[in-house]
Design a protein around this motif. Sequence first.
Motif, PDB file in Angstrom:
ATOM      1  N   GLN A   1      19.354  -0.225   3.500  1.00 52.98           N
ATOM      2  CA  GLN A   1      18.535   0.957   3.784  1.00 52.98           C
ATOM      3  C   GLN A   1      17.541   0.718   4.916  1.00 52.98           C
ATOM      4  N   CYS A   2      17.383  -0.510   5.344  1.00 54.93           N
ATOM      5  CA  CYS A   2      16.486  -0.844   6.456  1.00 54.93           C
ATOM      6  C   CYS A   2      17.261  -1.023   7.759  1.00 54.93           C
ATOM      7  N   ALA A   3      18.559  -1.317   7.626  1.00 53.76           N
ATOM      8  CA  ALA A   3      19.343  -1.812   8.754  1.00 53.76           C
ATOM      9  C   ALA A   3      19.553  -0.777   9.860  1.00 53.76           C
ATOM     10  N   ALA A   4      19.385   0.506   9.550  1.00 54.08           N
ATOM     11  CA  ALA A   4      19.507   1.511  10.601  1.00 54.08           C
ATOM     12  C   ALA A   4      18.422   1.294  11.657  1.00 54.08           C
ATOM     13  N   CYS A   5      17.285   0.786  11.224  1.00 47.12           N
ATOM     14  CA  CYS A   5      16.147   0.615  12.134  1.00 47.12           C
ATOM     15  C   CYS A   5      15.817  -0.840  12.444  1.00 47.12           C
ATOM     16  N   HIS A   6      16.276  -1.764  11.605  1.00 43.17           N
ATOM     17  CA  HIS A   6      15.892  -3.166  11.765  1.00 43.17           C
ATOM     18  C   HIS A   6      17.095  -4.100  11.780  1.00 43.17           C
ATOM     19  N   SER A   7      17.196  -4.946  12.796  1.00 42.78           N
ATOM     20  CA  SER A   7      18.070  -6.109  12.691  1.00 42.78           C
ATOM     21  C   SER A   7      17.230  -7.232  12.088  1.00 42.78           C
TER      22      SER A   7
ATOM     23  N   ILE B   1       0.617  -9.477  10.895  1.00 40.82           N
ATOM     24  CA  ILE B   1       1.097  -8.101  10.964  1.00 40.82           C
ATOM     25  C   ILE B   1       1.141  -7.612  12.420  1.00 40.82           C
ATOM     26  N   ALA B   2       2.254  -6.976  12.780  1.00 37.83           N
ATOM     27  CA  ALA B   2       2.434  -6.357  14.106  1.00 37.83           C
ATOM     28  C   ALA B   2       2.362  -7.356  15.260  1.00 37.83           C
ATOM     29  N   GLN B   3       2.727  -8.623  14.995  1.00 37.21           N
ATOM     30  CA  GLN B   3       2.726  -9.611  16.081  1.00 37.21           C
ATOM     31  C   GLN B   3       4.016 -10.404  16.161  1.00 37.21           C
TER      32      GLN B   3
ATOM     33  N   GLY C   1       6.862  -2.131  20.727  1.00 36.19           N
ATOM     34  CA  GLY C   1       5.715  -1.223  20.838  1.00 36.19           C
ATOM     35  C   GLY C   1       5.159  -0.814  19.484  1.00 36.19           C
ATOM     36  N   TYR C   2       4.434  -1.738  18.856  1.00 32.94           N
ATOM     37  CA  TYR C   2       3.805  -1.409  17.563  1.00 32.94           C
ATOM     38  C   TYR C   2       2.756  -0.316  17.763  1.00 32.94           C
ATOM     39  N   THR C   3       2.548   0.486  16.739  1.00 33.60           N
ATOM     40  CA  THR C   3       1.493   1.499  16.793  1.00 33.60           C
ATOM     41  C   THR C   3       0.119   0.829  16.731  1.00 33.60           C
ATOM     42  N   ASP C   4      -0.881   1.540  17.245  1.00 28.40           N
ATOM     43  CA  ASP C   4      -2.263   1.063  17.109  1.00 28.40           C
ATOM     44  C   ASP C   4      -2.614   0.925  15.632  1.00 28.40           C
TER      45      ASP C   4
ATOM     46  N   VAL D   1      -1.508 -11.329   7.139  1.00 27.06           N
ATOM     47  CA  VAL D   1      -0.102 -11.687   7.340  1.00 27.06           C
ATOM     48  C   VAL D   1       0.755 -10.974   6.305  1.00 27.06           C
ATOM     49  N   TRP D   2       2.044 -10.952   6.579  1.00 31.52           N
ATOM     50  CA  TRP D   2       3.000 -10.332   5.652  1.00 31.52           C
ATOM     51  C   TRP D   2       3.333 -11.307   4.526  1.00 31.52           C
ATOM     52  N   ASP D   3       2.503 -11.314   3.487  1.00 27.65           N
ATOM     53  CA  ASP D   3       2.808 -12.122   2.306  1.00 27.65           C
ATOM     54  C   ASP D   3       3.377 -11.193   1.218  1.00 27.65           C
TER      55      ASP D   3
ATOM     56  N   ARG E   1       2.971  -3.632  -0.888  1.00 25.99           N
ATOM     57  CA  ARG E   1       2.206  -2.397  -0.655  1.00 25.99           C
ATOM     58  C   ARG E   1       2.861  -1.575   0.475  1.00 25.99           C
ATOM     59  N   TRP E   2       3.246  -2.242   1.532  1.00 26.27           N
ATOM     60  CA  TRP E   2       3.876  -1.591   2.693  1.00 26.27           C
ATOM     61  C   TRP E   2       5.195  -0.927   2.303  1.00 26.27           C
ATOM     62  N   LEU E   3       6.035  -1.679   1.604  1.00 24.56           N
ATOM     63  CA  LEU E   3       7.378  -1.182   1.312  1.00 24.56           C
ATOM     64  C   LEU E   3       7.367  -0.075   0.261  1.00 24.56           C
TER      65      LEU E   3
ATOM     66  N   GLY F   1      -0.334   6.859  10.222  1.00 24.26           N
ATOM     67  CA  GLY F   1      -0.123   6.785  11.665  1.00 24.26           C
ATOM     68  C   GLY F   1       1.022   5.853  12.042  1.00 24.26           C
ATOM     69  N   THR F   2       1.598   5.132  11.098  1.00 24.51           N
ATOM     70  CA  THR F   2       2.723   4.270  11.430  1.00 24.51           C
ATOM     71  C   THR F   2       3.937   5.116  11.790  1.00 24.51           C
ATOM     72  N   THR F   3       4.785   4.550  12.643  1.00 17.66           N
ATOM     73  CA  THR F   3       6.030   5.231  13.006  1.00 17.66           C
ATOM     74  C   THR F   3       7.196   4.771  12.134  1.00 17.66           C
ATOM     75  N   MET F   4       6.916   3.983  11.107  1.00 21.77           N
ATOM     76  CA  MET F   4       7.986   3.639  10.170  1.00 21.77           C
ATOM     77  C   MET F   4       8.168   4.825   9.227  1.00 21.77           C
ATOM     78  N   THR F   5       8.988   5.752   9.664  1.00 18.68           N
ATOM     79  CA  THR F   5       9.208   6.992   8.908  1.00 18.68           C
ATOM     80  C   THR F   5      10.258   6.744   7.846  1.00 18.68           C
TER      81      THR F   5
HETATM   82  C1  HEC Z   1      13.488   4.985  10.104  1.00 22.38           C
HETATM   83  C2  HEC Z   1      13.387   3.644  10.643  1.00 22.38           C
HETATM   84  C3  HEC Z   1      12.914   2.534   9.709  1.00 22.38           C
HETATM   85  C4  HEC Z   1      13.410   2.195   8.474  1.00 22.38           C
HETATM   86  C5  HEC Z   1      14.543   2.870   7.686  1.00 22.38           C
HETATM   87  C6  HEC Z   1      12.680   1.024   8.053  1.00 22.38           C
HETATM   88  N1  HEC Z   1      11.763   0.689   9.004  1.00 22.38           N
HETATM   89 FE1  HEC Z   1      10.497  -0.928   8.952  1.00 22.38          FE
HETATM   90  N2  HEC Z   1       9.648  -0.331  10.717  1.00 22.38           N
HETATM   91  C7  HEC Z   1      10.057   0.745  11.472  1.00 22.38           C
HETATM   92  C8  HEC Z   1       9.163   0.899  12.596  1.00 22.38           C
HETATM   93  C9  HEC Z   1       9.254   1.976  13.678  1.00 22.38           C
HETATM   94  C10 HEC Z   1       8.192  -0.125  12.490  1.00 22.38           C
HETATM   95  C11 HEC Z   1       6.967  -0.345  13.390  1.00 22.38           C
HETATM   96  C12 HEC Z   1       5.865   0.547  12.803  1.00 22.38           C
HETATM   97  C13 HEC Z   1       4.567   0.620  13.575  1.00 22.38           C
HETATM   98  O1  HEC Z   1       4.418  -0.005  14.633  1.00 22.38           O
HETATM   99  O2  HEC Z   1       3.678   1.336  13.067  1.00 22.38           O
HETATM  100  C14 HEC Z   1       8.547  -0.895  11.294  1.00 22.38           C
HETATM  101  C15 HEC Z   1       7.866  -2.016  10.853  1.00 22.38           C
HETATM  102  C16 HEC Z   1       8.235  -2.818   9.787  1.00 22.38           C
HETATM  103  C17 HEC Z   1       7.590  -4.057   9.414  1.00 22.38           C
HETATM  104  C18 HEC Z   1       6.440  -4.743  10.154  1.00 22.38           C
HETATM  105  C19 HEC Z   1       7.030  -5.623  11.258  1.00 22.38           C
HETATM  106  C20 HEC Z   1       6.064  -6.532  11.975  1.00 22.38           C
HETATM  107  O3  HEC Z   1       6.532  -7.191  12.940  1.00 22.38           O
HETATM  108  O4  HEC Z   1       4.859  -6.608  11.653  1.00 22.38           O
HETATM  109  C21 HEC Z   1       8.248  -4.528   8.314  1.00 22.38           C
HETATM  110  C22 HEC Z   1       7.952  -5.810   7.541  1.00 22.38           C
HETATM  111  C23 HEC Z   1       9.300  -3.566   7.997  1.00 22.38           C
HETATM  112  N3  HEC Z   1       9.247  -2.542   8.916  1.00 22.38           N
HETATM  113  C24 HEC Z   1      10.186  -3.707   6.959  1.00 22.38           C
HETATM  114  C25 HEC Z   1      11.141  -2.749   6.610  1.00 22.38           C
HETATM  115  C26 HEC Z   1      12.029  -2.872   5.483  1.00 22.38           C
HETATM  116  C27 HEC Z   1      12.115  -4.096   4.579  1.00 22.38           C
HETATM  117  C28 HEC Z   1      12.758  -1.715   5.433  1.00 22.38           C
HETATM  118  C29 HEC Z   1      13.785  -1.293   4.397  1.00 22.38           C
HETATM  119  C30 HEC Z   1      13.332  -1.296   3.011  1.00 22.38           C
HETATM  120  C31 HEC Z   1      12.345  -0.879   6.550  1.00 22.38           C
HETATM  121  N4  HEC Z   1      11.364  -1.542   7.232  1.00 22.38           N
HETATM  122  C32 HEC Z   1      12.885   0.362   6.860  1.00 22.38           C
HETATM  123  C33 HEC Z   1      11.136   1.572  11.207  1.00 22.38           C
HETATM  124  C34 HEC Z   1      11.883   1.581  10.038  1.00 22.38           C
END
Ligand code: HEC
Length: 142
Positions: free
Chosen positions: A52-58, A79-81, A87-90, A98-100, A106-108, A117-121
Amino acid sequence: MTFRPTLVAVLALAACSRDDTAERRARLGPNPTFAQVMQIADAQAGARGFGQCAACHSIAAGGADRNGPNLHGVYGAPIAQNRPRFGYTDALQAQRGVWDDRRLDRWLADPRADVPGTTMTFAGVRDPLARADLIAYLKTQR
Ligand code: HEC
């Protein structure tokens, strides 16, 4: 051909070990602590959940950034480094620490509530055990 009960038992066990999530959940009981959930986290289940993350993350080392940054080595990183050219958001860059385990949990659970304000939609992962599995998987990818 003779019936071989031992082989059948072995195959059944192998099938169970592929996904014992229901069993693990039952062992946890109704109100587990965070530490208890983390204790039974399963990186292999997390690897499957990563779909479920792989569409956006390798996550492979040296993988490209997509909509989201490559996540290799993100566990334990500030975080964000982790990916300086992404291009991380502000909003995310303003986060300290750190990501512990706890910070990732909490994030997930709900990224946009955690960091407005994050772009992780991404809606987030409601199930604490599924989050723990994902965290265990991230730990193996560094
Ligand atoms: C729709 C696309 C999308 C999906 C799906 C998604 N992410 Fe993300 N993720 C992002 C974006 C965009 C950012 C950068 C956000 C920002 O800069 O505010 C991010 C950031 C992160 C970060 C922080 C990275 C860093 O270098 O600090 C982590 C950890 C993370 N995602 C984990 C996950 C995990 C685990 C999942 C699946 C459960 C997931 N993401 C699903 C788009 C996505």
